[in-house]
Design a protein around this motif. Structure first.
Motif, PDB file in Angstrom:
ATOM      1  N   LEU A  51      -2.978  -8.632   4.592  1.00 15.09           N
ATOM      2  CA  LEU A  51      -1.732  -8.468   5.249  1.00 15.09           C
ATOM      3  C   LEU A  51      -1.034  -7.542   4.243  1.00 15.09           C
ATOM      4  O   LEU A  51      -0.360  -6.278   4.339  1.00 15.09           O
ATOM      5  N   ARG A  52      -1.200  -7.679   3.007  1.00  9.81           N
ATOM      6  CA  ARG A  52      -0.663  -6.625   1.628  1.00  9.81           C
ATOM      7  C   ARG A  52      -1.478  -5.526   1.878  1.00  9.81           C
ATOM      8  O   ARG A  52      -0.782  -4.352   1.629  1.00  9.81           O
ATOM      9  N   ASP A  53      -2.687  -5.450   2.138  1.00  8.34           N
ATOM     10  CA  ASP A  53      -3.600  -4.066   2.204  1.00  8.34           C
ATOM     11  C   ASP A  53      -2.722  -3.314   3.134  1.00  8.34           C
ATOM     12  O   ASP A  53      -2.722  -2.156   3.218  1.00  8.34           O
ATOM     13  N   TRP A  54      -2.509  -4.128   4.536  1.00  3.16           N
ATOM     14  CA  TRP A  54      -1.928  -3.587   5.368  1.00  3.16           C
ATOM     15  C   TRP A  54      -0.576  -2.800   5.393  1.00  3.16           C
ATOM     16  O   TRP A  54      -0.418  -1.600   5.684  1.00  3.16           O
ATOM     17  N   PHE A  55       0.143  -3.556   4.592  1.00  2.00           N
ATOM     18  CA  PHE A  55       1.345  -2.625   4.139  1.00  2.00           C
ATOM     19  C   PHE A  55       1.238  -1.709   2.955  1.00  2.00           C
ATOM     20  O   PHE A  55       2.107  -0.687   3.202  1.00  2.00           O
ATOM     21  N   CYS A  56       0.103  -1.754   2.340  1.00  2.00           N
ATOM     22  CA  CYS A  56      -0.092  -0.507   1.568  1.00  2.00           C
ATOM     23  C   CYS A  56      -0.523   0.680   2.109  1.00  2.00           C
ATOM     24  O   CYS A  56      -0.080   1.693   1.607  1.00  2.00           O
ATOM     25  N   ILE A  57      -1.400   0.474   3.213  1.00  2.00           N
ATOM     26  CA  ILE A  57      -1.872   1.625   3.795  1.00  2.00           C
ATOM     27  C   ILE A  57      -0.727   2.207   4.857  1.00  2.00           C
ATOM     28  O   ILE A  57      -0.758   3.422   5.263  1.00  2.00           O
ATOM     29  N   ALA A  58       0.269   1.163   5.390  1.00  2.00           N
ATOM     30  CA  ALA A  58       1.339   1.903   6.027  1.00  2.00           C
ATOM     31  C   ALA A  58       1.953   2.632   5.331  1.00  2.00           C
ATOM     32  O   ALA A  58       2.697   3.783   5.513  1.00  2.00           O
ATOM     33  N   GLN A  59       2.296   2.268   3.894  1.00  2.00           N
ATOM     34  CA  GLN A  59       2.989   3.158   2.770  1.00  2.00           C
ATOM     35  C   GLN A  59       2.357   4.559   2.673  1.00  2.00           C
ATOM     36  O   GLN A  59       2.975   5.641   3.031  1.00  2.00           O
ATOM     37  N   CYS A 125     -10.219   2.771   3.598  1.00  6.37           N
ATOM     38  CA  CYS A 125     -11.302   3.052   2.922  1.00  6.37           C
ATOM     39  C   CYS A 125     -10.737   3.964   1.439  1.00  6.37           C
ATOM     40  O   CYS A 125     -11.299   3.600   0.431  1.00  6.37           O
ATOM     41  N   ALA A 126      -9.732   4.611   1.700  1.00  4.39           N
ATOM     42  CA  ALA A 126      -9.152   5.523   0.481  1.00  4.39           C
ATOM     43  C   ALA A 126      -8.426   4.259  -0.473  1.00  4.39           C
ATOM     44  O   ALA A 126      -8.662   4.440  -1.683  1.00  4.39           O
ATOM     45  N   PHE A 127      -7.866   3.442   0.241  1.00  3.99           N
ATOM     46  CA  PHE A 127      -7.196   2.445  -0.655  1.00  3.99           C
ATOM     47  C   PHE A 127      -8.277   1.509  -1.333  1.00  3.99           C
ATOM     48  O   PHE A 127      -7.847   1.140  -2.180  1.00  3.99           O
ATOM     49  N   GLU A 128      -9.501   1.367  -1.091  1.00  9.21           N
ATOM     50  CA  GLU A 128     -10.418   0.621  -1.558  1.00  9.21           C
ATOM     51  C   GLU A 128     -11.519   1.357  -2.165  1.00  9.21           C
ATOM     52  O   GLU A 128     -12.436   0.711  -2.569  1.00  9.21           O
ATOM     53  N   LYS A 129     -11.305   2.693  -2.104  1.00  5.66           N
ATOM     54  CA  LYS A 129     -12.292   3.634  -2.823  1.00  5.66           C
ATOM     55  C   LYS A 129     -13.795   3.334  -1.920  1.00  5.66           C
ATOM     56  O   LYS A 129     -14.489   3.435  -3.008  1.00  5.66           O
ATOM     57  N   ILE A 130     -13.615   3.507  -0.852  1.00  2.00           N
ATOM     58  CA  ILE A 130     -14.918   3.337   0.095  1.00  2.00           C
ATOM     59  C   ILE A 130     -15.052   4.756   0.679  1.00  2.00           C
ATOM     60  O   ILE A 130     -14.279   5.254   1.005  1.00  2.00           O
ATOM     61  N   ASP A 131     -16.326   5.334   0.209  1.00  2.00           N
ATOM     62  CA  ASP A 131     -16.758   6.387   1.109  1.00  2.00           C
ATOM     63  C   ASP A 131     -16.613   6.289   2.763  1.00  2.00           C
ATOM     64  O   ASP A 131     -17.540   5.467   3.030  1.00  2.00           O
ATOM     65  N   ARG A 132     -15.602   6.811   3.359  1.00  2.00           N
ATOM     66  CA  ARG A 132     -15.430   6.480   4.714  1.00  2.00           C
ATOM     67  C   ARG A 132     -16.718   7.063   5.628  1.00  2.00           C
ATOM     68  O   ARG A 132     -16.739   6.599   6.809  1.00  2.00           O
TER      69      ARG A 132
END
Length: 201
Positions: A51-59, A125-132
């Motif tokens: 849920l925290r990840d979701w709010f970060c990517i929403a930002q 992917c960008a948030f977790e530094k994953i090559d999308r």
């Protein structure tokens, strides 16, 4: 103009720090425990991390339309909203406004993704530094439902030969022209394929 950009940058950093450091209400964990007794403390912590990840990517989405890729995180978000005062205060600190709930949404088919899911994939992917385009793992938001065996959850596969088990991420790794054929150019629509040098935004 420079002052405005600096001020906006500082505000963005403050809001991100607010989300990262936010302690979800104890009532939210209790509600999750009541609704999903099969999940222990570690699982519930992982759901709240999603849920925290979701709010970060929403930002990071800057107001653009996103689709929630996880049924269980969507349930946690909905439970959070029920604590109206806490959610309202959280939204003010995280977004400077009320952040509307967006229901969880699956891809249209195993290989066809709508733009909201594409955007959520790119940002996660960008948030977790994953090559999308060539991911070595799924972002947490796309992995949780399968990891926790969520009933009716959304299951995403890195290996597109396993599309029958859920959704193939190669069709959402790029902005257009990916292997599954999604109606916006490229792909032959006959199953899973690789990204093959697609671009992105």
């Amino acid at each position: 103009m420079l002052v405005t950009k600096v001020a906006l940058g500082v505000l963005k950093l403050r809001r991100r720090a607010f989300v990262v450091g936010y302690a979800f209400p104890v009532s939210l964990d209790r509600r999750l425990q009541q609704e999903f007794p099969q999940y222990g403390v570690g699982d519930r912590n992982e759901i709240l991390a999603g849920l925290r990840d979701w709010f970060c990517i929403a930002q990071d989405g800057s107001g653009r339309s996103l689709s929630m890729p996880s049924k269980i995180v969507d349930e946690a978000w909905h439970a959070f909203i029920l604590d109206t005062r806490a959610y309202r205060e959280f939204c003010q600190g995280a977004f400077g406004r009320y952040y509307d709930h967006v229901p969880a949404e699956a891809m249209r088919s195993p290989t066809q993704a709508q733009e909201g899911i594409r955007r959520s994939w790119r940002l996660a992917c960008a948030f977790e530094k994953i090559d999308r385009e060539k991911p070595a793992k799924l972002p947490r938001l796309f992995a949780l439902d399968a990891r926790l065996a969520v009933a009716g959850g959304f299951v995403y596969a890195l290996d597109c030969n396993l599309c029958a088990a859920g959704y193939c991420v190669s069709s959402i790794g790029c902005a257009s022209g990916c292997g599954g054929g999604d109606g916006d150019g490229g792909g032959d629509g006959d199953g899973c394929g690789g990204c093959g040098g697609c671009g992105g935004d």
